[in-house]
Write a protein that holds these residues in place. Sequence first.
Motif, short mmCIF file in Angstrom:
data_model
loop_
_atom_site.label_atom_id
_atom_site.label_comp_id
_atom_site.label_asym_id
_atom_site.label_seq_id
_atom_site.Cartn_x
_atom_site.Cartn_y
_atom_site.Cartn_z
N ARG A 271 -10.88 8.31 13.65
CA ARG A 271 -10.68 8.65 12.24
C ARG A 271 -10.56 7.36 11.43
O ARG A 271 -9.87 6.42 11.83
CB ARG A 271 -9.39 9.47 12.14
CG ARG A 271 -9.13 10.06 10.78
CD ARG A 271 -7.95 11.03 10.86
NE ARG A 271 -7.73 11.68 9.60
CZ ARG A 271 -6.88 11.25 8.68
NH1 ARG A 271 -6.16 10.17 8.90
NH2 ARG A 271 -6.73 11.90 7.54
N ASN A 272 -11.22 7.34 10.27
CA ASN A 272 -11.12 6.19 9.38
C ASN A 272 -9.71 6.17 8.79
O ASN A 272 -9.29 7.15 8.16
CB ASN A 272 -12.18 6.33 8.27
CG ASN A 272 -12.21 5.12 7.36
OD1 ASN A 272 -11.26 4.35 7.28
ND2 ASN A 272 -13.33 4.97 6.66
N PRO A 273 -8.96 5.06 8.94
CA PRO A 273 -7.60 5.04 8.39
C PRO A 273 -7.57 5.29 6.89
O PRO A 273 -6.56 5.74 6.35
CB PRO A 273 -7.11 3.61 8.69
CG PRO A 273 -8.06 3.04 9.67
CD PRO A 273 -9.34 3.81 9.60
N LEU A 274 -8.69 5.00 6.20
CA LEU A 274 -8.72 5.18 4.75
C LEU A 274 -8.77 6.65 4.33
O LEU A 274 -8.49 6.98 3.17
CB LEU A 274 -9.91 4.44 4.13
CG LEU A 274 -9.84 2.91 4.23
CD1 LEU A 274 -11.05 2.29 3.57
CD2 LEU A 274 -8.56 2.39 3.59
N ALA A 275 -9.12 7.54 5.28
CA ALA A 275 -9.17 8.97 4.94
C ALA A 275 -7.81 9.45 4.46
O ALA A 275 -7.71 10.34 3.61
CB ALA A 275 -9.63 9.77 6.15
N GLY A 276 -6.74 8.84 4.97
CA GLY A 276 -5.39 9.24 4.58
C GLY A 276 -5.01 8.84 3.16
O GLY A 276 -3.96 9.24 2.66
N LEU A 277 -5.84 8.04 2.51
CA LEU A 277 -5.52 7.61 1.14
C LEU A 277 -5.98 8.62 0.10
O LEU A 277 -5.59 8.53 -1.08
CB LEU A 277 -6.18 6.25 0.84
CG LEU A 277 -5.28 5.02 1.01
CD1 LEU A 277 -4.83 4.87 2.44
CD2 LEU A 277 -6.03 3.77 0.56
N GLU A 278 -6.81 9.56 0.50
CA GLU A 278 -7.36 10.52 -0.48
C GLU A 278 -6.23 11.24 -1.21
O GLU A 278 -5.31 11.79 -0.58
CB GLU A 278 -8.27 11.54 0.21
CG GLU A 278 -8.87 12.51 -0.78
CD GLU A 278 -9.86 13.48 -0.16
OE1 GLU A 278 -10.18 13.34 1.04
OE2 GLU A 278 -10.32 14.37 -0.90
N GLY A 279 -6.31 11.21 -2.54
CA GLY A 279 -5.33 11.94 -3.35
C GLY A 279 -4.01 11.24 -3.57
O GLY A 279 -3.16 11.74 -4.30
N ARG A 280 -3.83 10.07 -2.95
CA ARG A 280 -2.54 9.38 -3.07
C ARG A 280 -2.48 8.48 -4.31
O ARG A 280 -3.51 8.05 -4.82
CB ARG A 280 -2.30 8.51 -1.82
CG ARG A 280 -1.59 9.27 -0.73
CD ARG A 280 -1.59 8.58 0.60
NE ARG A 280 -1.18 7.20 0.66
CZ ARG A 280 -1.21 6.47 1.77
NH1 ARG A 280 -1.63 7.01 2.91
NH2 ARG A 280 -0.83 5.22 1.77
N HIS A 281 -1.26 8.16 -4.76
CA HIS A 281 -1.07 7.15 -5.79
C HIS A 281 -1.05 5.78 -5.12
O HIS A 281 -0.69 5.65 -3.94
CB HIS A 281 0.25 7.35 -6.53
CG HIS A 281 0.36 8.65 -7.26
ND1 HIS A 281 -0.71 9.23 -7.92
CD2 HIS A 281 1.42 9.48 -7.47
CE1 HIS A 281 -0.31 10.36 -8.49
NE2 HIS A 281 0.97 10.54 -8.21
N PHE A 282 -1.36 4.72 -5.90
CA PHE A 282 -1.30 3.36 -5.38
C PHE A 282 -0.47 2.52 -6.35
O PHE A 282 -0.94 2.12 -7.41
CB PHE A 282 -2.72 2.79 -5.24
CG PHE A 282 -2.74 1.37 -4.73
CD1 PHE A 282 -2.25 1.06 -3.47
CD2 PHE A 282 -3.25 0.34 -5.50
CE1 PHE A 282 -2.27 -0.24 -2.99
CE2 PHE A 282 -3.28 -0.96 -5.04
CZ PHE A 282 -2.78 -1.26 -3.78
N ILE A 283 0.78 2.31 -5.96
CA ILE A 283 1.73 1.61 -6.83
C ILE A 283 1.98 0.18 -6.34
O ILE A 283 2.13 -0.74 -7.12
CB ILE A 283 3.10 2.36 -6.89
CG1 ILE A 283 2.88 3.85 -7.23
CG2 ILE A 283 4.06 1.71 -7.87
CD1 ILE A 283 2.28 4.12 -8.58
N SER A 284 2.04 0.03 -5.01
CA SER A 284 2.33 -1.29 -4.41
C SER A 284 1.54 -1.39 -3.11
O SER A 284 1.29 -0.36 -2.45
CB SER A 284 3.83 -1.39 -4.11
OG SER A 284 4.09 -2.46 -3.23
N THR A 285 1.22 -2.61 -2.70
CA THR A 285 0.56 -2.77 -1.39
C THR A 285 1.49 -2.35 -0.26
O THR A 285 1.03 -2.06 0.84
CB THR A 285 0.11 -4.23 -1.18
OG1 THR A 285 1.21 -5.10 -1.45
CG2 THR A 285 -1.06 -4.59 -2.08
N GLN A 286 2.79 -2.29 -0.56
CA GLN A 286 3.74 -1.82 0.46
C GLN A 286 3.54 -0.33 0.76
O GLN A 286 4.05 0.17 1.76
CB GLN A 286 5.18 -2.07 0.01
CG GLN A 286 5.57 -3.54 -0.06
CD GLN A 286 5.63 -4.21 1.29
OE1 GLN A 286 4.74 -4.99 1.65
NE2 GLN A 286 6.67 -3.94 2.05
#
Length: 360
Positions: free
Chosen positions: A5-20
Amino acid sequence: MSPARNPLAGLEGRHFISTQDLNDQELKALLDLAEELARGRHGKLLEGKVLGMVFFNPSLRTRTSFEAGTFQLGGHAIHLAVGQGVWKLEHRDGVVMDGAASEHLKEAVPVLARYCDLLAVRCFPSGSDWKEERKDPVVTGFADHSPVPLINMESSLYHPCQGLADMLTVRQKLKRPGGKKFVLAWTHHPKALPTAVPNSAALIAGRSGMDLALAHPKGYELDPLVMRQLQENADRLGTTLEISHKLDDALDGAHVVYAKSWGSLKHHGNEAAEKKLRSRHRKWIINGDGMARTDGGIFMHCLPVRRNVVVTDEVLDSPASVVVDQAENRLHVQKALMAALAGRLPRPATAPKRTRGGGS
Ligand code: CP
């Protein structure tokens, strides 16, 4: 066997506030995709998608790179300047709105989300009470009220897209940054600037496995929340975190010199006291003598930069300076980020089919 599974698939729909917000696999995969996009494999990953960019403050790089990147991926970006053609916005709960703001985030953000697939916001601290401003109320308010992914384009605490671009640049220039020395060097400036860039630069440097040295005069300590995150990163990855109040000592053996000015948080909101403290530190400038102490170090800055205040012409015009590459990398990392948040990742390249038998 099913493909990994591409680890980036889990970013779908998420907010991005900090690299943390990104785990190590997600961070690496995002920078890998940015490198792939930088090599020219674009595709229309954002075809039919709309990005709404809300700016409370000016920008050259952030606005242009988001707008250009969205266009290059087949989408459309809308620039909204608060108070300049767009209603002034209120973020506080329960206030009587009889002042300058005509609209509350509670309506404005969900409305924008009906038109846009991704939202992005830039809101610097206003220079009032740091106890309140460090809660990042505007970006948090946008995130709380946005049903679509929200990208932080610089808030009181973080400038994560700059951090991603910084780390892509370090990877490109140093190849293997692990174990190398990253110096975040405070510099003099005519104004008290926000701490979002130094926070994000330090955080991402720590995440890359570099040893981190923070060099600043006494009174210019970063926010305790960020210092805690830096220490956690260092403890987890087995790297070092040092603080120095002597610029020259900190530059010894550096592989990266990241110059940035910021205002004293102790005097946040007290312009006169901050200026008095800052005026004692005019010698905090990156010059040729300082760079000569490094181990062939590169010079980094997020831009815009004040020549011969923050850094001398000699350094900025030298081959050691990678500031324009950093700015270019904003484009690549943001394209990767938008594609991931929108769930529009490129299809993995298919491996060539094996043929049976055949000649040599
Ligand atoms: N580095 C950066 O964010 O530049 P702008 O303020 O011009 O967007």
